[in-house]
Design a protein around this motif. Structure first.
Motif, PDB file in Angstrom:
ATOM      1  N   ALA A  92       0.842  -1.188   0.000  1.00 21.36           N
ATOM      2  CA  ALA A  92       0.000   0.000   0.000  1.00 21.36           C
ATOM      3  C   ALA A  92       0.881   1.242   0.000  1.00 21.36           C
ATOM      4  O   ALA A  92       2.077   1.173   0.307  1.00 21.36           O
ATOM      5  N   VAL A  93       0.310   2.371  -0.370  1.00 23.63           N
ATOM      6  CA  VAL A  93       0.958   3.663  -0.165  1.00 23.63           C
ATOM      7  C   VAL A  93       0.241   4.298   1.011  1.00 23.63           C
ATOM      8  O   VAL A  93      -0.902   4.746   0.896  1.00 23.63           O
ATOM      9  N   ALA A  94       0.902   4.302   2.161  1.00 22.45           N
ATOM     10  CA  ALA A  94       0.242   4.739   3.392  1.00 22.45           C
ATOM     11  C   ALA A  94       0.101   6.248   3.494  1.00 22.45           C
ATOM     12  O   ALA A  94      -0.805   6.751   4.157  1.00 22.45           O
ATOM     13  N   MET A  95       1.007   6.974   2.835  1.00 20.17           N
ATOM     14  CA  MET A  95       0.997   8.438   2.910  1.00 20.17           C
ATOM     15  C   MET A  95       1.556   8.995   1.608  1.00 20.17           C
ATOM     16  O   MET A  95       2.671   8.657   1.215  1.00 20.17           O
ATOM     17  N   GLY A  96       0.766   9.837   0.935  1.00 17.81           N
ATOM     18  CA  GLY A  96       1.215  10.411  -0.317  1.00 17.81           C
ATOM     19  C   GLY A  96       1.424  11.908  -0.209  1.00 17.81           C
ATOM     20  O   GLY A  96       0.802  12.584   0.618  1.00 17.81           O
ATOM     21  N   TYR A  97       2.319  12.424  -1.039  1.00 15.35           N
ATOM     22  CA  TYR A  97       2.490  13.871  -1.184  1.00 15.35           C
ATOM     23  C   TYR A  97       1.426  14.402  -2.142  1.00 15.35           C
ATOM     24  O   TYR A  97       1.138  13.780  -3.170  1.00 15.35           O
ATOM     25  N   PRO A  98       0.876  15.594  -1.877  1.00 16.36           N
ATOM     26  CA  PRO A  98      -0.070  16.184  -2.817  1.00 16.36           C
ATOM     27  C   PRO A  98       0.606  16.908  -3.970  1.00 16.36           C
ATOM     28  O   PRO A  98      -0.062  17.265  -4.945  1.00 16.36           O
ATOM     29  N   SER A  99       1.926  17.145  -3.881  1.00 11.48           N
ATOM     30  CA  SER A  99       2.643  17.833  -4.961  1.00 11.48           C
ATOM     31  C   SER A  99       4.140  17.643  -4.766  1.00 11.48           C
ATOM     32  O   SER A  99       4.589  17.141  -3.732  1.00 11.48           O
ATOM     33  N   VAL A 137      -3.020  11.729   2.760  1.00  8.96           N
ATOM     34  CA  VAL A 137      -2.071  12.646   2.133  1.00  8.96           C
ATOM     35  C   VAL A 137      -1.557  13.587   3.215  1.00  8.96           C
ATOM     36  O   VAL A 137      -2.245  13.854   4.209  1.00  8.96           O
ATOM     37  N   ILE A 138      -0.342  14.075   3.021  1.00  6.17           N
ATOM     38  CA  ILE A 138       0.310  14.885   4.045  1.00  6.17           C
ATOM     39  C   ILE A 138       0.156  16.373   3.751  1.00  6.17           C
ATOM     40  O   ILE A 138       0.095  16.794   2.595  1.00  6.17           O
ATOM     41  N   ALA A 139       0.059  17.167   4.814  1.00  3.32           N
ATOM     42  CA  ALA A 139       0.041  18.629   4.703  1.00  3.32           C
ATOM     43  C   ALA A 139       0.763  19.201   5.916  1.00  3.32           C
ATOM     44  O   ALA A 139       1.023  18.489   6.888  1.00  3.32           O
ATOM     45  N   MET A 140       1.076  20.495   5.866  1.00  2.00           N
ATOM     46  CA  MET A 140       1.913  21.101   6.889  1.00  2.00           C
ATOM     47  C   MET A 140       1.271  22.331   7.527  1.00  2.00           C
ATOM     48  O   MET A 140       0.476  23.029   6.896  1.00  2.00           O
ATOM     49  N   PHE A 141       1.679  22.572   8.781  1.00  2.00           N
ATOM     50  CA  PHE A 141       1.254  23.792   9.462  1.00  2.00           C
ATOM     51  C   PHE A 141       2.045  24.995   8.964  1.00  2.00           C
ATOM     52  O   PHE A 141       1.516  26.097   8.886  1.00  2.00           O
ATOM     53  N   GLY A 142       3.317  24.815   8.639  1.00  2.00           N
ATOM     54  CA  GLY A 142       4.129  25.877   8.069  1.00  2.00           C
ATOM     55  C   GLY A 142       5.012  26.610   9.062  1.00  2.00           C
ATOM     56  O   GLY A 142       4.843  26.514  10.280  1.00  2.00           O
ATOM     57  N   ASN A 143       5.970  27.350   8.525  1.00  2.00           N
ATOM     58  CA  ASN A 143       6.880  28.144   9.352  1.00  2.00           C
ATOM     59  C   ASN A 143       6.209  29.417   9.854  1.00  2.00           C
ATOM     60  O   ASN A 143       5.293  29.949   9.226  1.00  2.00           O
ATOM     61  N   ARG A 144       6.707  29.897  10.970  1.00  3.13           N
ATOM     62  CA  ARG A 144       6.168  31.139  11.551  1.00  3.13           C
ATOM     63  C   ARG A 144       6.344  32.313  10.591  1.00  3.13           C
ATOM     64  O   ARG A 144       7.332  32.392   9.862  1.00  3.13           O
ATOM     65  N   VAL A 145       5.380  33.201  10.632  1.00  2.00           N
ATOM     66  CA  VAL A 145       5.382  34.401   9.809  1.00  2.00           C
ATOM     67  C   VAL A 145       5.252  35.602  10.734  1.00  2.00           C
ATOM     68  O   VAL A 145       4.472  35.574  11.696  1.00  2.00           O
ATOM     69  N   ALA A 146       6.024  36.632  10.467  1.00  2.00           N
ATOM     70  CA  ALA A 146       5.962  37.836  11.298  1.00  2.00           C
ATOM     71  C   ALA A 146       4.535  38.367  11.368  1.00  2.00           C
ATOM     72  O   ALA A 146       3.852  38.493  10.355  1.00  2.00           O
ATOM     73  N   GLY A 147       4.104  38.639  12.574  1.00  2.00           N
ATOM     74  CA  GLY A 147       2.768  39.188  12.787  1.00  2.00           C
ATOM     75  C   GLY A 147       1.674  38.154  12.960  1.00  2.00           C
ATOM     76  O   GLY A 147       0.517  38.512  13.221  1.00  2.00           O
ATOM     77  N   ILE A 148       2.022  36.860  12.807  1.00  2.00           N
ATOM     78  CA  ILE A 148       1.022  35.795  12.987  1.00  2.00           C
ATOM     79  C   ILE A 148       1.432  34.961  14.188  1.00  2.00           C
ATOM     80  O   ILE A 148       2.294  34.075  14.099  1.00  2.00           O
TER      81      ILE A 148
END
Length: 298
Positions: A92-99, A137-148
């Motif tokens: 099986a493919v347990a986790m795929g990238y969306p791009s 499929v995997i996704a990310m929270f992302g790096n911190r951004v100034a002001g957020i």
């Protein structure tokens, strides 16, 4: 001269012959399994997978064949054009990238500026994943951004993921948001604590949006791994492993007790995958993968 040698009963002799025959059959079965790419190793209660990137030097068909021989059920972190390679090998493919987008980890749902890009990716990937029978499929929270700050980032994640959750549910695919450490490997990553991830999960409140709980990353940031898993298993859709420190083998060379962690997960009747994401240090990386498989066969 009298025969004083110990006598062997017929039952004992037959038992010995049967044992020898059984041992021969076991060796023959093991040889046949190796030849055909199947495994007779006990798999335990957990479905185990392996992430692609630590074996990047190994051609994907070879990785799939060796993983199958070891007893693994799946491969993690493959791109769409690679999914069929694993499936043709019986995995099986347990986790795929969306791009294949660059800066994948850094660009996440924490910043509303990214939502259009991320939603478009997932709108394309979710139907493809469903047709290929991928669970995640995997996704990310992302790096911190100034002001957020964290509160605003959590609200942004909830808003973006709430928009895509119905499509994930429609296709029966789960979007797994990964928790990463910001102390060693991913400076600036905002989703670096369980509390942050849980706040997002509760805000979205969808069975098709869950956390990818990376045991390596969360040991670095927080520890208390087994208690955290037990208390929050309903919000966890996937696991990754790795030894701490160093992200190498998960044996006694590092500080985590993976047999105990695997047993705790299995005792919760967890039905997803636990995927090995460590960089082997042995000359034969598959010896390390075999060892990890056995350690987590709870």
């Amino acid at each position: 001269m009298p025969d004083n040698s110990p006598r062997v009963s017929r039952r004992t002799a037959l038992g010995a012959l049967a044992g020898a025959a059984g041992a021969l059959a076991t060796r023959q079965a093991a040889a046949m399994s190796a030849a055909t790419g199947s495994s007779t190793a006990p798999t335990g209660r957990l479905k185990q997978s392996v992430c692609r990137w630590p074996y990047a030097r190994t051609p994907l068909p070879t990785l799939c064949r060796r993983a199958k021989q070891i007893g693994l059920a799946a491969i993690d972190l493959l791109y769409a054009d690679e999914w069929a390679v694993a499936q043709d090998a019986g995995l099986a493919v347990a986790m795929g990238y969306p791009s294949r987008r660059e800066k994948f980890n850094e660009t996440g749902f924490n910043d509303p500026v990214n939502h259009a890009l991320l939603l478009k990716e997932l709108e394309t990937a979710l139907p493809l994943a469903a047709r290929a029978q991928l669970p995640n499929v995997i996704a990310m929270f992302g790096n911190r951004v100034a002001g957020i700050g964290d509160d605003a980032a959590i609200a942004s994640c909830v808003a973006g993921l709430t928009k895509i959750a119905p499509l994930a549910a429609e296709h029966g695919v789960t979007i797994c948001m990964e928790l990463l450490n910001s102390k060693v490997d991913h400076p600036g990553y905002q989703g670096d604590r369980m509390a942050f991830g849980l706040a997002v999960m509760r805000g979205v409140n969808s069975p098709h949006v869950k956390l990818l709980y990376d045991i390596y990353h969360m040991q670095i940031m927080e520890g208390d791994v087994i208690r955290t898993i037990r208390d929050n298993i309903d919000w966890i859709g996937h696991f990754h492993t790795g030894g701490v420190p160093g992200r190498h083998e998960i044996n006694a060379s590092q500080e985590l007790n993976y047999p105990a962690i695997a047993k705790a997960i299995a005792d919760l009747n967890y039905q997803g995958y636990i995927a090995h994401e460590f960089a082997p240090t042995r000359a034969d990386p598959f010896a390390s993968l075999t060892e990890a498989f056995r350690l987590c066969s709870a």
